[in-house]
Design a protein around this motif. Sequence first.
Motif, PDB file in Angstrom:
ATOM      1  N   UNK A 170      70.389 106.088   9.596  1.00  0.00           N
ATOM      2  CA  UNK A 170      68.914 105.353  10.979  1.00  0.00           C
ATOM      3  C   UNK A 170      67.404 106.093  10.569  1.00  0.00           C
ATOM      4  N   UNK A 171      68.149 107.622   9.979  1.00  0.00           N
ATOM      5  CA  UNK A 171      66.337 107.956   9.505  1.00  0.00           C
ATOM      6  C   UNK A 171      65.911 107.250   8.980  1.00  0.00           C
ATOM      7  N   UNK A 172      66.273 107.048   8.373  1.00  0.00           N
ATOM      8  CA  UNK A 172      65.532 106.242   6.575  1.00  0.00           C
ATOM      9  C   UNK A 172      65.069 104.901   7.597  1.00  0.00           C
ATOM     10  N   UNK A 173      65.902 104.221   8.475  1.00  0.00           N
ATOM     11  CA  UNK A 173      65.101 103.024   7.954  1.00  0.00           C
ATOM     12  C   UNK A 173      63.678 103.207   9.657  1.00  0.00           C
ATOM     13  N   UNK A 174      64.214 104.221  10.011  1.00  0.00           N
ATOM     14  CA  UNK A 174      62.631 104.727  11.300  1.00  0.00           C
ATOM     15  C   UNK A 174      62.037 105.430  10.067  1.00  0.00           C
ATOM     16  N   UNK A 175      61.626 105.629   9.066  1.00  0.00           N
ATOM     17  CA  UNK A 175      61.046 106.490   8.125  1.00  0.00           C
ATOM     18  C   UNK A 175      60.571 105.145   7.453  1.00  0.00           C
ATOM     19  N   UNK A 176      61.165 103.940   7.122  1.00  0.00           N
ATOM     20  CA  UNK A 176      60.772 102.664   6.507  1.00  0.00           C
ATOM     21  C   UNK A 176      59.389 102.362   7.773  1.00  0.00           C
ATOM     22  N   UNK A 177      59.919 102.042   8.336  1.00  0.00           N
ATOM     23  CA  UNK A 177      58.994 101.780  10.036  1.00  0.00           C
ATOM     24  C   UNK A 177      57.467 101.793  10.186  1.00  0.00           C
ATOM     25  N   UNK A 178      57.743 104.233  10.040  1.00  0.00           N
ATOM     26  CA  UNK A 178      56.879 104.012  10.467  1.00  0.00           C
ATOM     27  C   UNK A 178      55.744 104.453   8.804  1.00  0.00           C
TER      28      UNK A 178
END
Length: 605
Positions: free
Chosen positions: A162-170
Amino acid sequence: MFPQIIEGVMATRKHSSPPPPEQLFHELAATLEFDHFFSNAARGAALAVGAHYAGLIRRHGQHLRYQFLGALAADDDRRNLIPLRITDDHPAAVGLALAAGETLYIADSVQGSRAAPELAALGIHAHLLVPIRVAGRIEGALVLGWRTRPARAPGPRKRRLVEAFAAFIGHACYRSALEAALARDARHDPLTGLPNRGVLMDRLTHARRRAMRNDCLLIIALLDVDGFKGINDELGHEAGDHLLTTVADRLASSVRLADTVSRYGGDEFVIIMEDITHLGQVEALLERTLRAIRQPILFQGRTLTVTISVGLTIYPFDDHSPNILLQHADQAMYEAKRAGGGRYHCFAPTQTAPIHAGAQRYRDIEQALARDLWRPSYQPIVDNSGRMVGLEARLRWHQPNGTIVREEAISNLVARDLRERLLEQLLTLIQRDWGARGSPPVSLHINLQAADLYDPRLPAQLSRWRAELYRSAPTPVILELSDTTLAAHAPAAQRLAAALGDPGFLFLVDHFPGGRAGLAHISSAPVYGVKCRPTRDPADTRLLTALAAGIKALGLTLYADGVDDLVRQKAAEQLGCRYRQGHLFAPELDARSAAHWFKTSVHSR
């Protein structure tokens, strides 16, 4: 800025396993549109940890706010996330959680120091906060929630996912902000924030077309700050920049909402003034602008005082391309500087009328009258069924070069005796047009100017003209006055109405609201109706809606003018306008075409 509700974001399949993360990341890499990108990323994160809710929290200034929150539908095979409305969109305790700068699982969303009442109110019992970093700074969080508390917190592998997805969103947030900034910079001056030259040329091109279509004056004013170079050289560029930004702010505050102020370059600015019906509007705006700029400007304990020189030109009298119009305004600006600055000067084209009454202008119009070069035009006015109920009559002078001089555009610029002759010519030509055809089939609308109200011969002249035109028919003639004329000359309008003393004449207020006459003026004036112009601007529409309700409450008939497209037609319907006029229904016609149009409008209904 995301909308609070995003349709069709994400979903889960009840009877199928979620796609592998590699497939979801591949989908993200191929997604360019930002809202869709966030949808896919939020879907992937929720699927990765088996969450029932997903949302986004973003920083707005010093505060954090929900931008989106949705619930995964358990019985939806389309992978849609159902948007939820949040009563309180200020997330509780999120700031403390994000201060840690790491993913945080809150096992109890209902109670405790890290509870989230806004989530608990939606039935969320546990949630996960994943920081979103934009350009290295935490700017928000991805929120994932569960209806029931999981047996255990998400493990390290799922958290990394999920942190990878959050990084994508950032990264997407950063890209979106950068694209928005680049788009704005491409259209605005970076120092003053005003529209730049490219936007100016685009707006001027469109404004010129609107002025031609709407029979209004278009004013182009070029302004230069007097003595700017000396201040910039003496006190430095910081003082010069402060001076320019202050001047820009004062210019923007001095003009009307419909006007455009742009930075032309250096210490030069341009104002575009549309929908001008008489030069008093321009003079008042320019005087207000000159006074605003003269006010002291404070800079690092020093008081600076500057003035501006303004050159203006008027379309259609100066009937040239946008580039040439700006060149003419520039020439006029230098004339203002040569006269001492702190003033305005109008460009005077050699083949058209200047701003002040001049001999050449007078001779041109007089010769056109003597040579019978003016011709009446008639624009149909229709009811809600499309049947013609009126014709607005105006004079037009078709010049050999193709330019059309409009009587209403010059009426406020000519001497009173010439205005009287123009009105007399219009009445005479109308009689000539309809004499062989019998009486006009509908009411004729005649526009009056302020000077007409003070002509002692006008009541008798109008009465004779109507009697000869309509003979014994009871059809009324509609006399139109702009709202500005009514506000400034209400007693004269009342005297004219009393002198006519004839129910065969009705008064209509045109160009409402033009900025001066309000409902109080109208309610005390001898008027039968009001003509307004529907707009595309939501703020103006709200104002017109309120005014329209007041007009109808006074028992007056509401007309819509300038209905040139379906958007304004819809606005006219919403305002409750009984009659409408504009190019959507018919252009200006000669008498023969107008008579044929009337027959067509009747027989087709």
